[in-house]
Design an enzyme around this catalytic site. Structure first.
Site, PDB file in Angstrom:
ATOM      1  CE  LYS A  43       6.215  -3.395   2.660  1.00 45.47           C
ATOM      2  NZ  LYS A  43       6.917  -2.167   3.097  1.00 45.47           N
ATOM      3  NE  ARG A 141      10.505   1.704   8.563  1.00 43.61           N
ATOM      4  CZ  ARG A 141       9.630   1.358   7.622  1.00 43.61           C
ATOM      5  NH1 ARG A 141       8.424   0.900   7.965  1.00 43.61           N
ATOM      6  NH2 ARG A 141       9.925   1.467   6.339  1.00 43.61           N
ATOM      7  CG  HIS A 170      10.040   4.417   3.892  1.00 46.34           C
ATOM      8  ND1 HIS A 170       9.508   4.156   2.651  1.00 46.34           N
ATOM      9  CD2 HIS A 170       9.099   4.041   4.791  1.00 46.34           C
ATOM     10  CE1 HIS A 170       8.288   3.648   2.809  1.00 46.34           C
ATOM     11  NE2 HIS A 170       8.020   3.569   4.085  1.00 46.34           N
ATOM     12  CE1 TYR A 270     -18.080 -21.152  19.474  1.00 47.39           C
ATOM     13  CE2 TYR A 270     -17.081 -19.897  17.684  1.00 47.39           C
ATOM     14  CZ  TYR A 270     -17.238 -21.086  18.384  1.00 47.39           C
ATOM     15  OH  TYR A 270     -16.541 -22.193  17.988  1.00 47.39           O
ATOM     16  CG  MET A 319      -9.937 -19.792  13.814  1.00 44.07           C
ATOM     17  SD  MET A 319      -9.019 -21.058  14.705  1.00 44.07           S
ATOM     18  CE  MET A 319      -9.055 -20.432  16.371  1.00 44.07           C
TER      19      MET A 319
HETATM   20  C1  PLP Z   1       6.627  -1.112   2.231  1.00 43.49           C
HETATM   21  C2  PLP Z   1       7.644  -0.172   1.727  1.00 43.49           C
HETATM   22  C3  PLP Z   1       7.466   0.463   0.485  1.00 43.49           C
HETATM   23  C4  PLP Z   1       6.189   0.373  -0.312  1.00 43.49           C
HETATM   24  O1  PLP Z   1       5.232   1.253   0.222  1.00 43.49           O
HETATM   25  P1  PLP Z   1       3.794   1.445  -0.441  1.00 43.49           P
HETATM   26  O2  PLP Z   1       3.180   2.540   0.330  1.00 43.49           O
HETATM   27  O3  PLP Z   1       3.085   0.158  -0.306  1.00 43.49           O
HETATM   28  O4  PLP Z   1       4.039   1.801  -1.868  1.00 43.49           O
HETATM   29  C5  PLP Z   1       8.512   1.227  -0.006  1.00 43.49           C
HETATM   30  N1  PLP Z   1       9.655   1.378   0.711  1.00 43.49           N
HETATM   31  C6  PLP Z   1       9.843   0.799   1.906  1.00 43.49           C
HETATM   32  C7  PLP Z   1      11.120   1.011   2.640  1.00 43.49           C
HETATM   33  C8  PLP Z   1       8.835   0.021   2.470  1.00 43.49           C
HETATM   34  O5  PLP Z   1       9.006  -0.518   3.680  1.00 43.49           O
END
Ligand code: PLP
Length: 383
Positions: A43, A141, A170, A270, A319
């Site tokens: 991601k 979540r 998670h 700046y 920037m």
């Molecule tokens: C981002 C994410 C992971 C990966 O987590 P890391 O700590 O980067 O290994 C795994 N599962 C879910 C649902 C996530 O959102």
């Protein structure tokens, strides 16, 4: 994007060490038994490392699945030629169901409305839509509440257009697998999975571990782990670093675009937050700024590396550019820079290194955010 060549259009770039990415992927594979799978989380453009390029390397090194956060990220992988199963880690808007089917992206599901919309679209397309069910076990979540999983499955399972490919949760506190909070989430997850199995609902691939959980707790790896940050060589904690050494994949470098010797008392940048304190201070300009992910909160606080030495960043980070000062002291004779010389903003140079953790500490954030930010605009070079 040209491989093995730094940017032709800008004297600033992110270097991706493909060998390190391969070694880290193998290190995670090495945690697993022969029937356990590795899902590589790519991601946010692979945490700033380039999703398509990284996914290709990971898949060639043994990844079984890839995970993304948005539908667009999934489409980008498919358009980049990626054939691996792709899991979307949350439930997208129902309007996206036909894209999910077209690009073979498995959504996470936790509402009946979405599940049925996905199923209807699948039936119309003459296919079966595979999904993973997210279970809420304590992070608050996403997911179906752990006490409601059987009713949820009962409410959607009749639909012939969908099939459960996996179930997951998670952890909120994966850095502390000995803690009560972690253990409670695990127990809730196990009970929810057992309840579904006993009620006759197939669960497919059972998974819950992110990087820290997969490193620190062998007993929670189940059928698959979802590794993200560790693949990129960044450690979520000191404990994981001690347990599984990994190699940082990303470096950030730039070439000096200008050198000058402003007179003593002159301001730099700046707001003149730095003034030249004495004669013969060399001020060098580098073409990286906060729009490239170099947070302005690092102004006057960070160092860069030049020929293995630390040099001080000075003035407010702009920037698109920032300045450093090379100051001669009686103790240390510093090499002077010339236009075109390379400086290292993050990474190794000789015996010195500036890590994502150093930036994270200075910024009051975590290495994840540092890596993602450098994915904003800089071109990448894969070595
Ligand atoms: C981002 C994410 C992971 C990966 O987590 P890391 O700590 O980067 O290994 C795994 N599962 C879910 C649902 C996530 O959102």
């Amino acid at each position: 994007m040209a491989l093995n060549r730094e940017s032709a259009t800008r004297w600033a770039w992110v270097e991706i060490d493909q060998g390190a990415l391969r070694r880290n992927t193998r290190a995670f594979k090495g945690l697993l038994g022969p029937r356990q799978r590795l899902c590589c989380v790519v991601k946010a453009d692979a945490y700033g490392h380039g999703a398509v390029e990284c996914a290709k390397i990971m898949y060639a090194t043994g990844a079984d699945m890839l995970a993304v956060a948005t539908v667009r990220e999934g489409i980008e992988l498919r358009e980049g030629g990626i054939k691996a199963p792709i899991l979307l880690l949350s439930e997208p808007p129902a309007e996206s169901v036909s894209l999910l089917l077209e690009y073979e992206i498995m959504p996470s599901i936790y509402t009946a409305e979405f599940a049925l919309a996905f199923g209807e679209a699948a039936v119309s397309a003459g296919v079966v839509g595979r999904y993973h069910m997210a279970i809420e076990t304590g992070m608050n979540r996403i997911g179906v509440h752990h006490t409601e999983v059987v009713e949820f499955r009962r409410s959607i399972e009749f639909h012939r257009g969908i099939a459960c490919d996996g179930v997951f949760t998670h952890f909120a506190t994966a850095d502390e697998p000995d803690g009560w909070d972690y253990k409670l989430q695990r127990r809730r997850f196990e009970e929810a999975v057992s309840a579904m199995q006993e009620a006759g609902f197939p669960c497919g691939i059972v998974h819950c571990d992110n990087t820290p959980a997969s490193i620190l707790d062998a007993s929670s790896r189940y059928d698959m782990i979802r590794a993200g940050i560790g693949l990129y060589g960044l450690q979520p904690s000191d404990r994981t670093a001690a347990a599984l050494p990994l190699d940082p994949v990303m470096s950030v470098r730039a070439r000096v675009t200008r050198v000058a010797y402003p007179a003593m008392g002159e301001g730099v940048g700046y707001g003149f937050t730095y003034r030249v304190p004495r004669a013969r201070v060399q001020v060098c300009t580098l073409p990286v700024g906060y729009a490239d992910g170099l947070s302005r909160t690092l102004s006057n606080r960070m160092d860069v590396l030049f020929r293995g030495f630390r040099v001080q960043q000075v003035g407010n980070i702009c920037m698109d550019q920032f300045m450093v000062a090379i100051t001669q002291t009686s103790r240390r004779q510093m090499p002077e820079a010339e236009v075109g010389d390379v400086m290292t903003i993050m990474g190794r140079d000789g015996d010195e290194a500036i890590t994502a953790d150093e930036h994270a500490r200075l910024r009051g954030t975590i290495n994840y955010e540092v890596a993602c930010d450098f994915g904003l605009r800089l071109e990448r070079v894969y070595r």
